[in-house]
Design a protein around this motif. Sequence first.
Motif, PDB file in Angstrom:
ATOM      1  N   ILE A  96       0.733  -1.355   0.046  1.00 35.62           N
ATOM      2  CA  ILE A  96      -0.110  -0.023   0.096  1.00 35.62           C
ATOM      3  C   ILE A  96       0.812   1.236  -0.113  1.00 35.62           C
ATOM      4  O   ILE A  96       0.404   2.382   0.415  1.00 35.62           O
ATOM      5  N   GLY A  97       2.085   1.162  -0.483  1.00 33.65           N
ATOM      6  CA  GLY A  97       2.804   2.396  -0.541  1.00 33.65           C
ATOM      7  C   GLY A  97       3.784   2.906   0.439  1.00 33.65           C
ATOM      8  O   GLY A  97       4.405   3.913   0.098  1.00 33.65           O
ATOM      9  N   ILE A  98       3.497   2.344   1.590  1.00 34.22           N
ATOM     10  CA  ILE A  98       4.004   2.998   2.819  1.00 34.22           C
ATOM     11  C   ILE A  98       5.638   2.900   2.862  1.00 34.22           C
ATOM     12  O   ILE A  98       6.274   4.032   2.802  1.00 34.22           O
ATOM     13  N   THR A  99       6.110   1.973   2.354  1.00 38.12           N
ATOM     14  CA  THR A  99       7.774   1.720   2.265  1.00 38.12           C
ATOM     15  C   THR A  99       8.277   2.583   1.198  1.00 38.12           C
ATOM     16  O   THR A  99       9.132   3.347   1.406  1.00 38.12           O
ATOM     17  N   SER A 100       7.508   2.623   0.000  1.00 40.16           N
ATOM     18  CA  SER A 100       8.017   3.448  -0.960  1.00 40.16           C
ATOM     19  C   SER A 100       8.057   4.761  -0.857  1.00 40.16           C
ATOM     20  O   SER A 100       9.077   5.625  -1.377  1.00 40.16           O
ATOM     21  N   GLY A 101       7.070   5.332  -0.250  1.00 37.77           N
ATOM     22  CA  GLY A 101       6.966   6.377   0.280  1.00 37.77           C
ATOM     23  C   GLY A 101       8.073   7.121   0.950  1.00 37.77           C
ATOM     24  O   GLY A 101       8.950   8.208   0.916  1.00 37.77           O
ATOM     25  N   ALA A 102       8.500   6.003   2.195  1.00 34.93           N
ATOM     26  CA  ALA A 102       9.733   6.558   2.915  1.00 34.93           C
ATOM     27  C   ALA A 102      11.126   6.558   2.028  1.00 34.93           C
ATOM     28  O   ALA A 102      11.816   7.514   2.353  1.00 34.93           O
ATOM     29  N   VAL A 103      11.016   5.636   1.261  1.00 39.56           N
ATOM     30  CA  VAL A 103      12.337   5.377   0.351  1.00 39.56           C
ATOM     31  C   VAL A 103      12.412   6.763  -0.647  1.00 39.56           C
ATOM     32  O   VAL A 103      13.640   7.336  -0.668  1.00 39.56           O
ATOM     33  N   VAL A 262      11.353   1.976   9.157  1.00 41.73           N
ATOM     34  CA  VAL A 262      12.072   2.526   7.741  1.00 41.73           C
ATOM     35  C   VAL A 262      12.710   3.363   8.129  1.00 41.73           C
ATOM     36  O   VAL A 262      14.131   3.791   7.579  1.00 41.73           O
ATOM     37  N   ALA A 263      12.341   4.840   8.697  1.00 41.69           N
ATOM     38  CA  ALA A 263      13.002   5.898   8.838  1.00 41.69           C
ATOM     39  C   ALA A 263      14.249   5.636   9.741  1.00 41.69           C
ATOM     40  O   ALA A 263      15.421   6.346   9.589  1.00 41.69           O
ATOM     41  N   PHE A 264      14.290   4.675  10.642  1.00 41.32           N
ATOM     42  CA  PHE A 264      15.423   4.532  11.486  1.00 41.32           C
ATOM     43  C   PHE A 264      16.408   3.285  10.946  1.00 41.32           C
ATOM     44  O   PHE A 264      17.480   3.437  11.448  1.00 41.32           O
ATOM     45  N   SER A 265      16.070   2.330  10.164  1.00 45.18           N
ATOM     46  CA  SER A 265      16.897   1.458   9.909  1.00 45.18           C
ATOM     47  C   SER A 265      16.855   1.045   8.498  1.00 45.18           C
ATOM     48  O   SER A 265      17.502   0.052   7.760  1.00 45.18           O
ATOM     49  N   GLY A 266      16.197   2.005   7.605  1.00 44.72           N
ATOM     50  CA  GLY A 266      16.203   1.815   5.988  1.00 44.72           C
ATOM     51  C   GLY A 266      15.222   0.592   5.683  1.00 44.72           C
ATOM     52  O   GLY A 266      14.398   0.191   6.800  1.00 44.72           O
ATOM     53  N   THR A 267      15.343   0.225   4.552  1.00 49.26           N
ATOM     54  CA  THR A 267      14.063  -0.885   4.188  1.00 49.26           C
ATOM     55  C   THR A 267      14.615  -2.090   4.678  1.00 49.26           C
ATOM     56  O   THR A 267      15.520  -2.703   4.043  1.00 49.26           O
TER      57      THR A 267
END
Length: 343
Positions: A96-103, A262-267
């Motif tokens: 649902i795009g959560i990770t891709s938005g953070a990236v 994701v903000a603290f550890s990457g994907t």
Amino acid sequence: MTQKLSIYLFSLTLALVLLAILSLFLGVYQFEYGFMETLKLLILDHSQLSTTDLYVLKDIRIPRIIMAILIGSGLAVSGTSLQGMFKNPLASPDLIGITSGAVLFAAVTIVLGSYIRALIPEFLHYSLLSLMSFIGSILTMSFVYKMSSTNGKTNIAVLLLSGVAITALTGATTGLLTYLSTDEELRNLTFWTLGSLAGSNWTKVAILSIVILISLGALINKGKALNAMMLGEKDAEHLGVNVEKLKKRIVLFTALMVGTSVAFSGTIGFVGLIVPYILRLLFKSNYYMILPLSALCGSILLLVADSLSRLLVAPSELPIGILTAIMGAPVFIAILIRFKKSL
């Protein structure tokens, strides 16, 4: 069933504690005393430990272990909750795009960071990457959720399609920024997207603890509601489940947990896919059992992966995202084969 769940939870908690203690002493650095003596001094009288030993334990390894436990549980419960909501074993936070938005926002920070830092207060410079990644995940989640909501009701199919669309869009933009980046920026972006817990500290642990524990508290007891959702939304409503409230809660707290992680550890991929799948093999689709167990199994999985990342290529460190992908890809293939056979 409650008694059986309690036994499983106790066993997994014990295994997690033992693994965490073992992880304290895994790595290149050699302590002045042996395993048992160092552990005893750490618990009873850490003043007898050397300054270096104490620093490695308290400021490097303990925060890292706690972060692995928190992020692992958050990702696993997020994946389990989304799979229950979508009624699909392939559902994950990436969907649902959560990770891709953070990236995307991380890529913006890495490539255009010099321009952004000139516009914000200096005290935010150190945590800019983490802050931007979190903002990216929340913004994409908000966009996808609004796209899929009409008159206060969420359409699951539209939510899924919106996630696919936003993932494609943010992926293309991230690709453009990657193309425009310098060699150093490209290297930083690549390592960030591979995931690592090397940047752990007590500040991050404190923030993660608040976000993850509150989110887990909101989701961990929704197993019976997700079991009802498996019958269909109308049947679940007849059984007394507030379906819309449940969907909003899952989307919100999933975004919070994944965004902060994701903000603290990457994907770090596949944790939210592996854990629910393995538990589903044992307990079918009983989310009353799967949800609380996934929190502990996710912690164990990520702690094992992090310990291996420090050992396999010592004294260097293998990005943890590579290990979780290696673990997760065969499971993903197994899910597809099983689904193919069921057709």
